[in-house]
Design a protein around this motif. Structure first.
Motif, PDB file in Angstrom:
ATOM      1  N   UNK A 182      39.242  39.417  41.388  1.00  0.00           N
ATOM      2  CA  UNK A 182      40.457  39.211  41.494  1.00  0.00           C
ATOM      3  C   UNK A 182      40.847  38.643  40.076  1.00  0.00           C
ATOM      4  N   UNK A 183      40.404  37.758  39.541  1.00  0.00           N
ATOM      5  CA  UNK A 183      40.848  37.280  38.276  1.00  0.00           C
ATOM      6  C   UNK A 183      40.698  38.386  37.273  1.00  0.00           C
ATOM      7  N   UNK A 184      39.660  39.153  37.057  1.00  0.00           N
ATOM      8  CA  UNK A 184      39.710  40.379  36.221  1.00  0.00           C
ATOM      9  C   UNK A 184      40.876  41.167  36.434  1.00  0.00           C
ATOM     10  N   UNK A 185      41.130  41.769  37.511  1.00  0.00           N
ATOM     11  CA  UNK A 185      42.333  42.166  37.913  1.00  0.00           C
ATOM     12  C   UNK A 185      43.573  41.946  37.642  1.00  0.00           C
ATOM     13  N   UNK A 186      43.832  40.418  37.652  1.00  0.00           N
ATOM     14  CA  UNK A 186      45.027  39.973  37.101  1.00  0.00           C
ATOM     15  C   UNK A 186      45.127  39.975  35.530  1.00  0.00           C
ATOM     16  N   UNK A 187      43.956  39.747  35.007  1.00  0.00           N
ATOM     17  CA  UNK A 187      43.943  40.115  33.506  1.00  0.00           C
ATOM     18  C   UNK A 187      44.528  41.298  33.167  1.00  0.00           C
ATOM     19  N   UNK A 188      43.569  42.344  33.831  1.00  0.00           N
ATOM     20  CA  UNK A 188      44.039  43.739  33.468  1.00  0.00           C
ATOM     21  C   UNK A 188      45.553  43.900  33.674  1.00  0.00           C
ATOM     22  N   UNK A 189      46.223  43.651  34.777  1.00  0.00           N
ATOM     23  CA  UNK A 189      47.628  43.628  35.100  1.00  0.00           C
ATOM     24  C   UNK A 189      48.491  43.078  34.018  1.00  0.00           C
ATOM     25  N   UNK A 190      48.059  41.834  33.451  1.00  0.00           N
ATOM     26  CA  UNK A 190      48.832  41.344  32.350  1.00  0.00           C
ATOM     27  C   UNK A 190      48.587  42.328  30.963  1.00  0.00           C
TER      28      UNK A 190
END
Length: 384
Positions: A182-190
């Motif tokens: 989830x943390x990596x997904x959030x980073x990729x969304x930003x």
């Protein structure tokens, strides 16, 4: 003519000639970790987090002012408190100071250089330039004390991303693999909101709260294609709340050709990350550790020997990038025990690394229990 300035305002506390409070290179200000000391080096507000936060931010302001910048120019901040209990007080003070428009990563540490110090704040500011901020709807709202992404010209800073869904609910309580995902997904969304891709990332830092989570965060990085950039991994006592097990921050350079540095005389990283990436005139380096070219540990239990080896590795990485240790503008030193500070500082003094902005914190552990020290750095070529 040199395009680099060393900032050491006397009323922001002494450095004793060991580092600079900030280094200005071009329009960027690389700020060392600021702590709650007065101009005489005395700790302000012993045991009082509000007084210490106020003094720390006062020192940040003085360093920025001397650099020709202000709080509003900050793009990236790191906050290292000695207890998670102070998160709200620090956040309120950041907001009041005008730091809510910068990114932030908060990681609780074991201690600072002096056990009486309760927090340290480091960061990067940009003077001028075209500035944009990013807080996409696909990522949870921030508490109003920081911004998910800040871009100035071609450089994007992404705040430490944690395992919250868009509604602010924790994903994967107690599950490091789910949280890393989830943390990596959030980073990729930003990153996507800024028009970037994983290939644009030039640096990541991974924070985990237990050594057993190393594989989980490495798996997530590999799954989403984040292995082509330098990386630092540290174990800390806690993140912003006890629910969070992992956090990942990043620096991104958009629309600029990059060169991956693979020095032949430094140990292999086995495809997990890269030792360095050059983007424009800037070298972003992974955390360097005390391994010889064959991957063997140098200096088991000996902080001085480990410091000597890791700086030897850093020198080789920089040489492969066309630079030297003198090109370093900013460094962060991670120690697993305050006792390692003496050995590290001895080596740092011997090699003359006394001008970069420097931050030193004591953490719980590194990627392997044998590692006592890790040092990451940013260098700028051709500005001296």
């Amino acid at each position: 003519m040199s395009n680099r300035r060393f900032i050491n305002p006397p009323d922001a506390g002494p450095t004793h000639g060991r580092y600079s409070k900030a280094v200005v290179s071009g329009n960027r200000v690389f700020m060392a970790g600021q702590v709650p000391v007065d101009m005489g080096g005395h700790v302000s507000g012993a045991g009082d987090i509000e007084i210490q936060t106020s003094q720390t931010l006062r020192n940040v302001g003085r360093v920025l002012e001397e650099s020709g910048a202000s709080f509003g120019d900050m793009t990236m901040t790191r906050v290292y408190p000695a207890s998670v209990a102070w998160r709200n007080q620090i956040g309120d003070a950041r907001r009041a100071a005008g730091l809510a428009s910068a990114t932030s990563t908060l990681a609780v540490i074991e201690s600072l250089a002096n056990p009486s110090l309760l927090l340290e704040i480091s960061g990067i500011a940009h003077i001028g330039g075209e500035r944009s901020t990013f807080s996409p709807d696909t990522v949870h709202e921030t508490p109003g004390t920081y911004t998910h992404g800040v871009q100035v010209d071609d450089t994007l800073y992404i705040a430490g991303q944690i395992a919250l869904d868009p509604d602010g609910n924790v994903v994967g309580k107690g599950d490091a693999e789910a949280q890393a995902d989830q943390a990596v997904l959030n980073l990729l969304r930003v990153l996507e909101a800024a028009g970037g891709s994983p290939d644009d990332i030039v640096y990541t830092c991974l924070y985990i709260t237990h050594p057993s989570y190393v594989d989980a965060i490495r798996t997530a990085r590999r799954k989403y294609g984040l292995t082509g950039c330098p990386n630092t991994l540290i174990v800390v006592p806690s993140l912003a709340t006890a629910d969070f097990l992992v956090e990942i921050e990043a620096i991104v350079v958009l629309g600029t050709e990059k060169t991956v540095i693979k020095p032949p005389d430094v140990h292999s990283v086995s495809g997990r990350y890269e030792h360095a990436v050059v983007a424009g005139d800037t070298v972003y380096m992974a955390g360097q550790i005390a391994l010889d070219p064959d991957g063997n540990l140098v200096g088991l239990g000996d902080s001085e020997a480990q410091a000597r080896q890791l700086y030897h590795n850093m020198e080789r990485v920089l040489a492969a990038a066309g630079g030297t240790l003198d090109d370093i503008v900013s460094a962060t030193v991670y120690m697993t025990n305050l006792q390692h500070r003496e050995g590290h500082n001895k080596v740092r003094g011997e090699i003359g690394l006394t001008t970069p902005a420097n931050t030193s914190v004591v953490i719980s552990a590194l990627a392997q229990p044998e590692f006592l020290l890790e040092v990451e750095a940013i260098a700028v070529l051709g500005d001296r």
